[in-house]
Design a protein around this motif. Structure first.
Motif, short mmCIF file in Angstrom:
data_model
loop_
_atom_site.label_atom_id
_atom_site.label_comp_id
_atom_site.label_asym_id
_atom_site.label_seq_id
_atom_site.Cartn_x
_atom_site.Cartn_y
_atom_site.Cartn_z
N SER A 39 0.83 -1.21 0.00
CA SER A 39 0.00 0.00 0.00
C SER A 39 0.86 1.26 0.00
O SER A 39 0.42 2.30 -0.49
N TYR A 110 -11.88 -2.77 10.79
CA TYR A 110 -11.18 -1.81 9.95
C TYR A 110 -11.89 -0.47 10.05
O TYR A 110 -13.09 -0.39 9.80
N THR A 112 -11.77 3.40 8.75
CA THR A 112 -11.19 4.37 7.82
C THR A 112 -11.57 5.76 8.32
O THR A 112 -12.75 6.04 8.57
N LYS A 142 -7.13 2.93 8.73
CA LYS A 142 -6.68 3.32 7.40
C LYS A 142 -7.05 4.79 7.23
O LYS A 142 -8.14 5.20 7.59
#
Length: 179
Positions: A39, A110, A112, A142
């Protein structure tokens, strides 16, 4: 077979192999390294997806970039190159991490956000997610500035989108539909 299904199959096969060889944590460490390296590096992503670059050249680059990886991780990379599926490497690595965390009785949530989360917010989110899912979770943050603000939370198959960009899109849709 879709790329996503293929990625899950590879990840499960590698997890089974890692379990047999008592190497699940070592391979997870490698897979986390793959995810962060791929990434962070547009050049690596471009090289892996470039059909003009030979498989042996891709193997050499992967061997160099992920030097010191467990034999199982190296085997996965070689297999993906040989099967012309090396573009799935990042997705396979992510799926492996999720499967291994699940095996350890933990789920990965996760999150974001537009900016890095504060330790305080992280603690609150962990508590919330644990109470909803009934499992101990680890958070993976993220950063995506395009969401403007708020957050997107994904645990397993559940996704909660509380991003500003999502709210703006919903408003735009409502406004357009009412005209």
């Amino acid at each position: 077979m879709s790329d996503s299904r293929a990625a899950v199959r590879y990840a499960k096969a590698i997890l089974d192999l890692a379990v047999e060889n008592k190497a699940t944590d070592a391979v997870e460490k490698d897979m986390r390294s793959v995810v962060s390296t791929v990434s962070d590096s547009k050049e690596l992503r471009d090289m892996l997806s470039n059909p003009v670059i030979s498989g042996s050249a891709k193997k050499d680059v992967l061997k160099e970039v992920f030097k010191g990886s467990h034999a199982i991780s190296e085997g996965l990379m070689n297999m993906l190159v040989e099967n012309k599926r090396v573009s799935l490497l990042n997705e396979v690595a992510l799926k492996y991490i999720i499967l291994n965390e699940s095996l350890k009785g933990k789920d990965v949530a996760y999150v974001t956000t537009a900016v890095p989360m504060t330790a305080d917010l992280e603690k609150q989110l962990l508590k919330q997610v644990a109470s909803i899912s009934g499992k101990e979770v680890t958070l993976e943050n993220k950063i995506d500035e395009s969401i403007i603000g708020g957050f997107i939370l994904r645990v397993g198959d559940l996704q909660y989108d509380a991003s500003v960009s999502n709210k703006l899109n919903n408003l735009k849709r409502e406004f357009t539909n009412s005209l």
